[in-house]
Scaffold this motif. Structure first.
Motif, PDB file in Angstrom:
ATOM      1  N   SER A 100      40.603  51.174  17.525  1.00  0.00           N
ATOM      2  CA  SER A 100      41.684  51.196  16.542  1.00  0.00           C
ATOM      3  C   SER A 100      41.570  50.040  15.550  1.00  0.00           C
ATOM      4  N   PRO A 101      41.575  50.314  14.248  1.00  0.00           N
ATOM      5  CA  PRO A 101      41.534  49.244  13.233  1.00  0.00           C
ATOM      6  C   PRO A 101      42.876  48.522  13.111  1.00  0.00           C
ATOM      7  N   ARG A 102      43.921  49.065  13.700  1.00  0.00           N
ATOM      8  CA  ARG A 102      45.249  48.459  13.604  1.00  0.00           C
ATOM      9  C   ARG A 102      45.480  47.382  14.659  1.00  0.00           C
ATOM     10  N   ARG A 103      44.577  47.266  15.621  1.00  0.00           N
ATOM     11  CA  ARG A 103      44.721  46.227  16.636  1.00  0.00           C
ATOM     12  C   ARG A 103      44.177  44.903  16.115  1.00  0.00           C
ATOM     13  N   ASP A 104      44.752  43.799  16.599  1.00  0.00           N
ATOM     14  CA  ASP A 104      44.330  42.466  16.201  1.00  0.00           C
ATOM     15  C   ASP A 104      43.126  42.043  17.043  1.00  0.00           C
ATOM     16  N   ALA A 105      41.946  42.040  16.432  1.00  0.00           N
ATOM     17  CA  ALA A 105      40.719  41.695  17.163  1.00  0.00           C
ATOM     18  C   ALA A 105      40.653  40.221  17.530  1.00  0.00           C
ATOM     19  N   GLY A 106      41.545  39.400  16.968  1.00  0.00           N
ATOM     20  CA  GLY A 106      41.545  37.978  17.280  1.00  0.00           C
ATOM     21  C   GLY A 106      42.273  37.641  18.569  1.00  0.00           C
ATOM     22  N   LEU A 107      42.984  38.609  19.136  1.00  0.00           N
ATOM     23  CA  LEU A 107      43.693  38.420  20.397  1.00  0.00           C
ATOM     24  C   LEU A 107      43.005  39.221  21.488  1.00  0.00           C
ATOM     25  N   LEU A 108      42.687  38.577  22.593  1.00  0.00           N
ATOM     26  CA  LEU A 108      42.038  39.253  23.714  1.00  0.00           C
ATOM     27  C   LEU A 108      42.820  38.961  24.980  1.00  0.00           C
ATOM     28  N   CYS A 109      43.385  40.000  25.580  1.00  0.00           N
ATOM     29  CA  CYS A 109      44.192  39.873  26.796  1.00  0.00           C
ATOM     30  C   CYS A 109      43.360  40.297  28.004  1.00  0.00           C
ATOM     31  N   VAL A 110      43.261  39.431  28.985  1.00  0.00           N
ATOM     32  CA  VAL A 110      42.468  39.697  30.188  1.00  0.00           C
ATOM     33  C   VAL A 110      43.396  40.143  31.309  1.00  0.00           C
ATOM     34  N   VAL A 111      43.160  41.341  31.825  1.00  0.00           N
ATOM     35  CA  VAL A 111      43.976  41.887  32.913  1.00  0.00           C
ATOM     36  C   VAL A 111      43.075  42.282  34.070  1.00  0.00           C
ATOM     37  N   GLU A 112      43.691  42.519  35.217  1.00  0.00           N
ATOM     38  CA  GLU A 112      42.917  42.855  36.408  1.00  0.00           C
ATOM     39  C   GLU A 112      42.561  44.333  36.488  1.00  0.00           C
ATOM     40  N   SER A 113      43.417  45.204  35.960  1.00  0.00           N
ATOM     41  CA  SER A 113      43.216  46.633  36.155  1.00  0.00           C
ATOM     42  C   SER A 113      43.752  47.421  34.969  1.00  0.00           C
ATOM     43  N   PRO A 114      43.316  48.681  34.812  1.00  0.00           N
ATOM     44  CA  PRO A 114      43.901  49.536  33.776  1.00  0.00           C
ATOM     45  C   PRO A 114      45.408  49.702  33.941  1.00  0.00           C
ATOM     46  N   ALA A 115      45.915  49.669  35.174  1.00  0.00           N
ATOM     47  CA  ALA A 115      47.359  49.781  35.398  1.00  0.00           C
ATOM     48  C   ALA A 115      48.096  48.594  34.788  1.00  0.00           C
ATOM     49  N   ASP A 116      47.521  47.395  34.912  1.00  0.00           N
ATOM     50  CA  ASP A 116      48.126  46.213  34.298  1.00  0.00           C
ATOM     51  C   ASP A 116      48.119  46.337  32.775  1.00  0.00           C
ATOM     52  N   GLN A 117      47.029  46.855  32.234  1.00  0.00           N
ATOM     53  CA  GLN A 117      46.950  47.067  30.786  1.00  0.00           C
ATOM     54  C   GLN A 117      48.041  48.020  30.319  1.00  0.00           C
ATOM     55  N   LEU A 118      48.259  49.095  31.066  1.00  0.00           N
ATOM     56  CA  LEU A 118      49.273  50.082  30.699  1.00  0.00           C
ATOM     57  C   LEU A 118      50.665  49.460  30.674  1.00  0.00           C
ATOM     58  N   VAL A 119      50.969  48.598  31.636  1.00  0.00           N
ATOM     59  CA  VAL A 119      52.280  47.955  31.688  1.00  0.00           C
ATOM     60  C   VAL A 119      52.495  47.094  30.446  1.00  0.00           C
TER      61      VAL A 119
END
Length: 226
Positions: A100-119
């Protein structure tokens, strides 16, 4: 008296053997059912009895649901893979979030699982990119930096696009250890990179009287200007 005790013990032993034989015969009568139960009890939180209840319920009352469930599982196993950039689950080589071009590529969030990403996505409070570790460092379980692909994370975080890395691992001993390890590695590799950790404290709507002391202590340490 002794003869009576021996007779009683012999009778109980024969009954126990008879029950075992009945159970063994029952299990041999339905090997397909045994395979289904064995497959179900591999799921998190599902024990042998729960697996049996689910199997019996599906076969007795929800045959159509069982067929749809099987078809959905087969389709998911065949079509869903890990995103080549962030490791989340997707049907594409690059997931919609990474593309997606609308996401901020300068921010990177590290999560443990896809479920955490969904939350985090459901919170509507974040519009950056992700990196999914697919686990957390746990030496007792044989999970080290290689198993959670830290080299890929380091390469992604120091690609020149990321200005802030948000560590959103769980607040458990393993999650905290993983967060600390990631922070130390990245600070050594790129001192200019901003590294942050999710805040933790008193939940919204909670009353202090009923909040545990560890949560209150952490909230006091993480306090900010009102």
């Amino acid at each position: 008296m002794r003869a009576c005790i021996r007779a009683t013990g012999s009778c109980l032993a024969r009954k126990s053997q008879a029950r075992s034989a009945v159970i063994l015969i029952f299990m041999r009568l339905s090997p397909t059912l045994d395979k289904l139960v064995d497959a179900l009890k591999r799921l998190p939180g599902i024990g042998p009895r729960s697996a049996q209840r689910i199997a019996f319920h599906l076969l007795q009352h929800e045959r159509d649901t069982a067929v749809k469930l099987g078809e959905a599982l087969l389709a998911a196993a065949a079509e869903i893979r890990h995103c080549a950039r962030c490791n989340t689950l997707t049907e594409l080589d690059i997931c919609e979030t990474c593309a997606s071009p609308r996401r901020d590529a300068g921010l990177l969030c590290v999560v443990e699982s896809p479920a955490d990403q969904l939350v985090i996505e459901q919170s509507l409070a974040y519009q950056g990119m992700y990196f999914v570790l697919l686990g957390r460092i746990s030496p007792l379980d044989g999970i080290g930096p290689r198993e959670i692909q830290l080299e890929r994370l380091l390469a992604r975080a120091t690609d020149g696009l990321v200005r802030e890395l948000i560590v959103a691992t769980s607040f458990t001993p393993e999650g905290d250890a993983t967060a600390h390890y990631i922070g130390e590695l990245l600070r050594a590799r790129d001192p200019q990179l901003k590294i942050t950790r999710l805040a933790r404290g008193v939940p919204a709507g909670a009353e202090l009287e009923y909040t545990d002391v560890n949560t209150i202590a952490q909230a006091m340490l993480d306090r900010r200007a009102a």
